[in-house]
Design a protein around this motif. Structure first.
Motif, short mmCIF file in Angstrom:
data_model
loop_
_atom_site.label_atom_id
_atom_site.label_comp_id
_atom_site.label_asym_id
_atom_site.label_seq_id
_atom_site.Cartn_x
_atom_site.Cartn_y
_atom_site.Cartn_z
N TYR A 179 -57.17 -24.43 45.35
CA TYR A 179 -56.28 -23.47 46.00
C TYR A 179 -56.48 -23.57 47.51
O TYR A 179 -57.44 -24.14 47.99
CB TYR A 179 -56.52 -22.05 45.50
N GLY A 180 -55.53 -22.99 48.24
CA GLY A 180 -55.61 -23.02 49.70
C GLY A 180 -54.45 -23.82 50.28
O GLY A 180 -53.50 -24.18 49.56
N PRO A 181 -54.48 -24.12 51.57
CA PRO A 181 -53.36 -24.78 52.26
C PRO A 181 -52.92 -26.07 51.58
O PRO A 181 -53.75 -26.93 51.25
CB PRO A 181 -53.93 -25.06 53.65
N GLY A 182 -51.62 -26.18 51.36
CA GLY A 182 -51.06 -27.40 50.80
C GLY A 182 -51.14 -27.53 49.30
O GLY A 182 -50.68 -28.52 48.74
N THR A 183 -51.70 -26.51 48.63
CA THR A 183 -51.89 -26.63 47.18
C THR A 183 -50.84 -25.90 46.37
O THR A 183 -50.74 -26.11 45.16
CB THR A 183 -53.26 -26.07 46.77
N GLY A 184 -50.09 -24.99 47.01
CA GLY A 184 -49.14 -24.16 46.28
C GLY A 184 -49.74 -22.89 45.74
O GLY A 184 -49.06 -22.08 45.12
N SER A 185 -51.04 -22.70 45.95
CA SER A 185 -51.72 -21.49 45.49
C SER A 185 -52.61 -20.97 46.61
O SER A 185 -53.58 -21.64 47.00
CB SER A 185 -52.55 -21.79 44.24
N ALA A 186 -52.31 -19.79 47.12
CA ALA A 186 -53.07 -19.25 48.24
C ALA A 186 -54.37 -18.60 47.80
O ALA A 186 -55.31 -18.48 48.58
CB ALA A 186 -52.22 -18.24 49.01
N GLU A 187 -54.43 -18.15 46.55
CA GLU A 187 -55.59 -17.42 46.05
C GLU A 187 -56.23 -18.16 44.88
O GLU A 187 -55.59 -18.97 44.22
CB GLU A 187 -55.16 -16.02 45.60
N PRO A 188 -57.52 -17.87 44.61
CA PRO A 188 -58.19 -18.52 43.48
C PRO A 188 -57.46 -18.25 42.17
O PRO A 188 -56.96 -17.16 41.93
CB PRO A 188 -59.58 -17.86 43.48
N ALA A 189 -57.42 -19.26 41.34
CA ALA A 189 -56.79 -19.13 40.03
C ALA A 189 -57.52 -20.06 39.06
O ALA A 189 -58.17 -21.02 39.45
CB ALA A 189 -55.31 -19.50 40.10
N GLY A 190 -57.40 -19.75 37.78
CA GLY A 190 -58.04 -20.58 36.78
C GLY A 190 -59.49 -20.20 36.54
O GLY A 190 -60.03 -19.29 37.17
N THR A 191 -60.12 -20.91 35.64
CA THR A 191 -61.48 -20.58 35.23
C THR A 191 -62.55 -21.12 36.18
O THR A 191 -63.68 -20.65 36.16
CB THR A 191 -61.76 -21.12 33.83
N SER A 192 -62.19 -22.11 37.00
CA SER A 192 -63.17 -22.72 37.91
C SER A 192 -62.51 -23.07 39.24
O SER A 192 -62.35 -24.25 39.58
CB SER A 192 -63.77 -23.98 37.27
N PRO A 193 -62.12 -22.07 40.01
CA PRO A 193 -61.41 -22.36 41.26
C PRO A 193 -62.32 -22.97 42.33
O PRO A 193 -63.54 -22.80 42.30
CB PRO A 193 -60.92 -20.97 41.70
N VAL A 194 -61.68 -23.68 43.26
CA VAL A 194 -62.40 -24.20 44.43
C VAL A 194 -61.39 -24.34 45.56
O VAL A 194 -60.26 -24.80 45.35
CB VAL A 194 -63.09 -25.55 44.12
N HIS A 195 -61.78 -23.92 46.75
CA HIS A 195 -60.90 -24.02 47.91
C HIS A 195 -60.75 -25.48 48.32
O HIS A 195 -61.70 -26.27 48.25
CB HIS A 195 -61.47 -23.21 49.07
N VAL A 196 -59.54 -25.85 48.75
CA VAL A 196 -59.26 -27.24 49.08
C VAL A 196 -60.17 -27.77 50.18
O VAL A 196 -60.56 -28.94 50.17
CB VAL A 196 -57.77 -27.40 49.46
N GLU A 197 -60.55 -26.92 51.13
CA GLU A 197 -61.43 -27.38 52.21
C GLU A 197 -62.85 -27.61 51.70
O GLU A 197 -63.55 -28.52 52.16
CB GLU A 197 -61.39 -26.40 53.36
N ALA A 198 -63.29 -26.81 50.75
CA ALA A 198 -64.60 -27.03 50.14
C ALA A 198 -64.58 -28.29 49.29
O ALA A 198 -65.57 -29.04 49.24
CB ALA A 198 -65.00 -25.82 49.29
#
Length: 248
Positions: A179-198
């Protein structure tokens, strides 16, 4: 002379976030795209664009032979914008082909060009149902019914190809739901989220420090454990637009 990196999938969400980290760390970055109209975006980011299709083995081999990258990072996917449900059935098949045939071609071209390290994107939601949190040694869901089986088989093909590559240190990053910029999802979602920058920071750390193998990359309290990445790579899920080159 700066060490060169070939970034496959440079215009994707993780590739876009990874480019400034690689440049800040002192790498010369060559970024691939299938679309010539995206070359200017890469040039503006400080990347030398390489217009090539991963399914064209001859062209890919020629491109990497010319570049002679020390390392290759595989961030290729074939997914619709915002994961449009109407297109996902077709995308699952396309993405599995990227993971199987595309990875096979990329590993072959990288090996022929003399690359020493190879880092590839995989997923953290292909585990067989069992004891949680899942670790890198937990079994994958290889007996899953369709359509999940298509994705899992693609993951198995990718990971086997990367980890069995001769003369290269192969690392697989099993990312959670990005999730995060460029992913189509601004907030964590799913069972194992991770920010795109991380996720991007994990790729840089793997490039610099991984001895090879598989790493889960997801936030705390996820369905998977990322303890190995913390311990061996110095990765943290809180990394955001930082100079990860000095980690761990």
């Amino acid at each position: 002379m700066a060490e060169s990196v070939f970034l496959a999938g440079a215009t994707g969400a993780i590739g876009t976030a990874l480019i400034p980290l690689l440049i800040d760390a002192g790498y010369t970055v060559y970024g691939s795209t299938r679309h010539a109209q995206r070359a200017a975006k890469l040039e503006n980011a400080g990347v030398t664009p390489v217009i090539v299709d991963v399914f064209d083995l001859a062209a890919l081999t020629k491109a990497l032979a010319r570049i002679e990258p020390a390392s290759v990072i595989h961030q290729l996917t074939d997914l619709p914008r915002n994961l449009d449900p109407a297109q996902m059935a077709h995308a699952v098949v396309n993405n599995a082909r990227i993971r199987s045939e595309g990875t096979r071609n990329l590993v072959a071209a990288a090996s022929a060009a003399g690359a020493r390290r190879f880092v590839a994107q995989s997923i953290a939601w292909a585990y067989r149902t069992g004891t949680r949190p899942y670790t890198e040694t937990s079994p994958l869901d290889i007996d899953a019914p369709a359509p999940r089986s298509i994705s899992v088989q693609g993951v198995v093909a990718l990971e086997t190809c990367v980890l069995e590559a001769s003369a290269m240190t192969g690392t697989v990053l099993r990312y959670g739901q990005i999730y995060g910029p460029g992913t189509g999802s601004a907030e964590p979602a799913g069972t194992s989220p991770v920010h795109v920058e991380a996720a991007a920071a994990a790729a840089l750390l793997a490039l610099r420090y991984s001895p090879g193998g598989i790493y889960n990359i997801a936030e705390d309290e996820a369905e998977v454990s990322s303890a190995k990445a913390r311990r061996e790579l110095g990765w943290l899920p809180s990394l955001r637009n930082v100079k990860a080159a000095d980690q761990p």
